[in-house]
Design a protein around this motif. Structure first.
Motif, PDB file in Angstrom:
ATOM      1  N   LYS A   1       0.859  -1.188   0.000  1.00  0.00           N
ATOM      2  CA  LYS A   1       0.000   0.000   0.000  1.00  0.00           C
ATOM      3  C   LYS A   1       0.900   1.244   0.000  1.00  0.00           C
ATOM      4  O   LYS A   1       1.973   1.196   0.606  1.00  0.00           O
ATOM      5  N   PRO A   2       0.551   2.337  -0.660  1.00  0.00           N
ATOM      6  CA  PRO A   2      -0.785   2.699  -1.143  1.00  0.00           C
ATOM      7  C   PRO A   2      -1.164   2.155  -2.511  1.00  0.00           C
ATOM      8  O   PRO A   2      -2.230   2.524  -3.027  1.00  0.00           O
TER       9      PRO A   2
ATOM     10  N   GLU B   1      -5.678   5.831   0.807  1.00  0.00           N
ATOM     11  CA  GLU B   1      -5.305   5.950  -0.607  1.00  0.00           C
ATOM     12  C   GLU B   1      -5.472   4.615  -1.328  1.00  0.00           C
ATOM     13  O   GLU B   1      -6.005   4.561  -2.449  1.00  0.00           O
ATOM     14  N   ALA B   2      -5.023   3.540  -0.695  1.00  0.00           N
ATOM     15  CA  ALA B   2      -5.112   2.221  -1.315  1.00  0.00           C
ATOM     16  C   ALA B   2      -6.565   1.787  -1.475  1.00  0.00           C
ATOM     17  O   ALA B   2      -6.953   1.247  -2.518  1.00  0.00           O
TER      18      ALA B   2
ATOM     19  N   ARG C   1      -1.924   6.105   3.763  1.00  0.00           N
ATOM     20  CA  ARG C   1      -1.762   5.150   2.661  1.00  0.00           C
ATOM     21  C   ARG C   1      -2.888   4.116   2.647  1.00  0.00           C
ATOM     22  O   ARG C   1      -3.213   3.566   1.593  1.00  0.00           O
ATOM     23  N   ASP C   2      -3.485   3.837   3.808  1.00  0.00           N
ATOM     24  CA  ASP C   2      -4.609   2.899   3.864  1.00  0.00           C
ATOM     25  C   ASP C   2      -5.811   3.457   3.113  1.00  0.00           C
ATOM     26  O   ASP C   2      -6.485   2.741   2.359  1.00  0.00           O
TER      27      ASP C   2
END
Length: 215
Positions: A142-143, A173-174, A170-171
């Motif tokens: 991730k991302p 975004e992913a 990033r969580d």
């Protein structure tokens, strides 16, 4: 209609900061440097080896010594990755409630397989995860959305029916890139300098069981 819930691991399902911090402080001791207090370690724990080494040594990942410190940190962590780690209060009741509703669940983490392959089975899950995707399972962490899409595929659900819970930008975004809903675990490893309300999540929870309000 949500059919599956995916979770980050560190700072979302499992409180791993104490073991990560212990590994950092053992490395610092080897280098003749003072330990870092847990209160400073916890908010950085989600950033893994990179964030902790930057915290402890005050260096950037471009520093020539960084890779050596990272390798040695991971070796220390590998020796005691499950000594102090526990599930957050409320995680097992949440998993039981999700299962009772007929929902599947899994883990998508940036933690390398060398740790997740042993840590996840060692934790006392009330219901075992249907899939575990590590930071190196599909070649990118991730991302990038690929880990999220792989988890959905392994669970046999389409991404738009998945909800993801994490504690880092990033969580979100992913999850967004994969077409999933994203919820932020405010109880996780979020620092005072983070700005989670700008990350574009669909909601926030202060306790794992509050996630039931979103499924």
């Amino acid at each position: 209609m949500i059919q599956a819930v995916l979770f980050d691991l560190d700072g979302t399902l499992a409180d791993t900061a104490a073991d990560l911090g212990a590994a950092l402080n053992r490395l610092l001791a080897e280098e003749g440097k003072p330990p870092v207090a847990y209160e400073l370690i916890r908010p950085v724990a989600s950033h893994g080896a990179r964030g902790l080494i930057e915290l402890g040594f005050g260096i950037h990942k471009t520093d020539p010594i960084f890779d050596d410190y990272r390798r040695r940190f991971l070796d220390h962590y590998e020796a005691s990755f499950a000594d102090l780690t526990t599930l957050f209060d409320g995680v097992n009741p949440l998993l039981q409630a999700l299962t009772a509703r007929g929902l599947k669940w899994g883990i998508v983490t940036n933690k390398p397989m060398r740790f997740t392959d042993r840590l996840v089975p060692a934790l006392p899950w009330a219901v075992p995860p249907g899939v575990v995707v590590s930071g190196d399972t599909v070649g990118v962490p991730k991302p990038d959305p690929k880990p999220m899409l792989h988890a959905a595929s392994q669970l046999g659900v389409v991404p738009k029916t998945c909800l993801y819970l994490g504690d880092a930008e990033r969580d979100v975004e992913a999850a967004r890139a994969a077409g999933m809903r994203a919820i932020i675990a405010s109880y996780g490893y979020i620092s005072n300098t983070d700005t989670p309300h700008t990350w574009g999540a669909d909601g926030f929870i202060d306790h794992p069981e509050e996630l039931l309000q979103h499924v």
